[in-house]
Structures are given as structure tokens and as C-alpha cells.
Design a protein around this motif. Structure first.
Motif, mmCIF file in Angstrom:
data_model
loop_
_atom_site.group_PDB
_atom_site.id
_atom_site.type_symbol
_atom_site.label_atom_id
_atom_site.label_comp_id
_atom_site.label_asym_id
_atom_site.label_seq_id
_atom_site.Cartn_x
_atom_site.Cartn_y
_atom_site.Cartn_z
ATOM 1 N N ARG A 1 -17.633 6.515 1.778
ATOM 2 C CA ARG A 1 -17.722 7.276 0.532
ATOM 3 C C ARG A 1 -16.333 7.758 0.105
ATOM 4 O O ARG A 1 -15.932 7.606 -1.048
ATOM 5 C CB ARG A 1 -18.672 8.460 0.678
ATOM 6 N N ALA A 2 -15.570 8.327 1.032
ATOM 7 C CA ALA A 2 -14.221 8.814 0.718
ATOM 8 C C ALA A 2 -13.329 7.661 0.263
ATOM 9 O O ALA A 2 -12.574 7.789 -0.705
ATOM 10 C CB ALA A 2 -13.620 9.518 1.928
ATOM 11 N N TYR A 3 -13.425 6.515 0.948
ATOM 12 C CA TYR A 3 -12.614 5.359 0.566
ATOM 13 C C TYR A 3 -12.986 4.880 -0.837
ATOM 14 O O TYR A 3 -12.108 4.621 -1.666
ATOM 15 C CB TYR A 3 -12.770 4.207 1.571
ATOM 16 N N VAL B 1 -24.127 -0.387 0.122
ATOM 17 C CA VAL B 1 -23.882 -0.179 1.554
ATOM 18 C C VAL B 1 -24.125 1.282 1.900
ATOM 19 O O VAL B 1 -24.788 1.592 2.898
ATOM 20 C CB VAL B 1 -22.453 -0.615 1.948
ATOM 21 N N LEU B 2 -23.615 2.192 1.080
ATOM 22 C CA LEU B 2 -23.856 3.622 1.319
ATOM 23 C C LEU B 2 -25.345 3.924 1.341
ATOM 24 O O LEU B 2 -25.828 4.692 2.171
ATOM 25 C CB LEU B 2 -23.173 4.474 0.247
ATOM 26 N N HIS B 3 -26.073 3.318 0.425
ATOM 27 C CA HIS B 3 -27.513 3.524 0.335
ATOM 28 C C HIS B 3 -28.208 3.043 1.619
ATOM 29 O O HIS B 3 -29.052 3.745 2.181
ATOM 30 C CB HIS B 3 -28.051 2.792 -0.894
ATOM 31 N N VAL B 4 -27.827 1.862 2.097
ATOM 32 C CA VAL B 4 -28.430 1.323 3.316
ATOM 33 C C VAL B 4 -28.087 2.204 4.522
ATOM 34 O O VAL B 4 -28.941 2.470 5.373
ATOM 35 C CB VAL B 4 -27.988 -0.140 3.565
ATOM 36 N N GLY C 1 -37.095 1.036 8.962
ATOM 37 C CA GLY C 1 -38.442 0.886 8.416
ATOM 38 C C GLY C 1 -38.546 1.173 6.927
ATOM 39 O O GLY C 1 -39.555 0.848 6.304
ATOM 40 N N ASP C 2 -37.507 1.767 6.340
ATOM 41 C CA ASP C 2 -37.526 2.121 4.916
ATOM 42 C C ASP C 2 -36.779 1.131 4.037
ATOM 43 O O ASP C 2 -36.629 1.356 2.837
ATOM 44 C CB ASP C 2 -36.931 3.520 4.723
ATOM 45 N N LEU C 3 -36.295 0.037 4.619
ATOM 46 C CA LEU C 3 -35.510 -0.931 3.849
ATOM 47 C C LEU C 3 -36.357 -1.644 2.807
ATOM 48 O O LEU C 3 -37.520 -1.962 3.044
ATOM 49 C CB LEU C 3 -34.894 -1.976 4.790
ATOM 50 N N GLU D 1 -10.762 -5.219 -0.051
ATOM 51 C CA GLU D 1 -12.074 -5.824 -0.328
ATOM 52 C C GLU D 1 -13.035 -5.598 0.834
ATOM 53 O O GLU D 1 -14.196 -5.237 0.629
ATOM 54 C CB GLU D 1 -11.922 -7.314 -0.607
ATOM 55 N N LEU D 2 -12.558 -5.794 2.060
ATOM 56 C CA LEU D 2 -13.406 -5.586 3.229
ATOM 57 C C LEU D 2 -13.805 -4.119 3.375
ATOM 58 O O LEU D 2 -14.968 -3.802 3.664
ATOM 59 C CB LEU D 2 -12.693 -6.074 4.490
ATOM 60 N N MET D 3 -12.863 -3.223 3.138
ATOM 61 C CA MET D 3 -13.183 -1.801 3.273
ATOM 62 C C MET D 3 -14.154 -1.337 2.190
ATOM 63 O O MET D 3 -14.919 -0.402 2.399
ATOM 64 C CB MET D 3 -11.906 -0.967 3.259
ATOM 65 N N SER D 4 -14.168 -2.005 1.043
ATOM 66 C CA SER D 4 -15.093 -1.610 -0.021
ATOM 67 C C SER D 4 -16.547 -1.880 0.348
ATOM 68 O O SER D 4 -17.463 -1.371 -0.289
ATOM 69 C CB SER D 4 -14.742 -2.307 -1.334
ATOM 70 N N VAL D 5 -16.760 -2.686 1.419
ATOM 71 C CA VAL D 5 -18.119 -2.924 1.915
ATOM 72 C C VAL D 5 -18.312 -2.333 3.308
ATOM 73 O O VAL D 5 -19.265 -2.653 4.009
ATOM 74 C CB VAL D 5 -18.505 -4.424 1.885
ATOM 75 N N GLY D 6 -17.382 -1.467 3.712
ATOM 76 C CA GLY D 6 -17.564 -0.726 4.960
ATOM 77 C C GLY D 6 -16.991 -1.347 6.210
ATOM 78 O O GLY D 6 -17.289 -0.911 7.316
ATOM 79 N N HIS D 7 -16.153 -2.381 6.055
ATOM 80 C CA HIS D 7 -15.555 -3.023 7.228
ATOM 81 C C HIS D 7 -14.039 -2.852 7.194
ATOM 82 O O HIS D 7 -13.366 -3.349 6.288
ATOM 83 C CB HIS D 7 -15.890 -4.510 7.268
#
Length: 105
Positions: free
Chosen positions: A26-28, A54-57, A63-65, A94-100
């Protein structure tokens, strides 16, 4: 049974791939969206749609997916597998924008 097994495997792979926690991501995303010209008037603050997904997931239990969540998870795993751990500035962003973060072990 196969669908639940596939979801379990995807859940595990997604969480191995996404090595930033939700607060870090979120901060990134907020810092990246602010860019040089500060925040836009957009209510989503210019945050990338996939990054928001990604933040939402990350905020959900397995079980809520929903089907949309599974699509986000597949896209993230595919992007990171395709790009690998490239650390040049554009690839890392680009990778960090999806959490990696490729600089993490």
C-alpha cells in the motif's frame, strides 16, 4: 475437488510470489502513484488496478476468494514468473507494483 485443489495451489504460489505485506505494498503504491506531480483527483489516487487487486486479495481468507480474485492471483504469478527477479529500475517498479520485491531473498 479439482477446483479446490487448484485454488489451494494458486493460493500457496501467490503467497510465495508476493513477498511484500499489505502495508508495504500500500505504501509503495501510494508513493508510486504520487509521482512527481502529487496525487491525481482520481478517487483511486492513480493506483494501478492490478496492485489494488493484490491488496484486496491480501486482505482475504482463502475461502472468501472470488473468480476475479483468482484471476488477479494468476496474473501476478504469471508476471513474476515471466519477468523473473530482474532488478533494473523499471522492472523492479513493475514487480513491486504487484507485491514482489526482487531484491528480497
Amino acid at each position: 475437488m479439482t477446483e479446490a485443489f487448484d485454488t489451494d495451489m494458486l493460493w500457496e504460489e501467490f503467497h510465495r510470489t508476493v513477498n511484500m505485506n499489505s502495508e508495504e505494498l500500500r505504501a509503495y503504491l501510494l508513493a508510486d502513484a504520487s509521482g512527481e506531480e502529487s496525487f491525481s483527483a482520481d478517487p483511486d489516487l492513480g493506483i494501478d488496478e492490478l496492485g489494488r487487486g493484490v491488496l484486496h486479495v491480501l486482505s482475504k481468507r482463502k475461502g472468501d476468494l472470488t473468480g476475479a480474485d483468482l484471476d488477479v492471483m494468476r496474473r501476478v504469478v504469471e508476471i513474476v514468473e515471466t519477468m523473473g527477479d530482474r532488478t533494473d529500475d523499471d522492472s523492479r517498479r513493475e514487480l513491486m507494483s504487484v507485491g514482489h520485491d526482487p531484491l528480497r531473498g
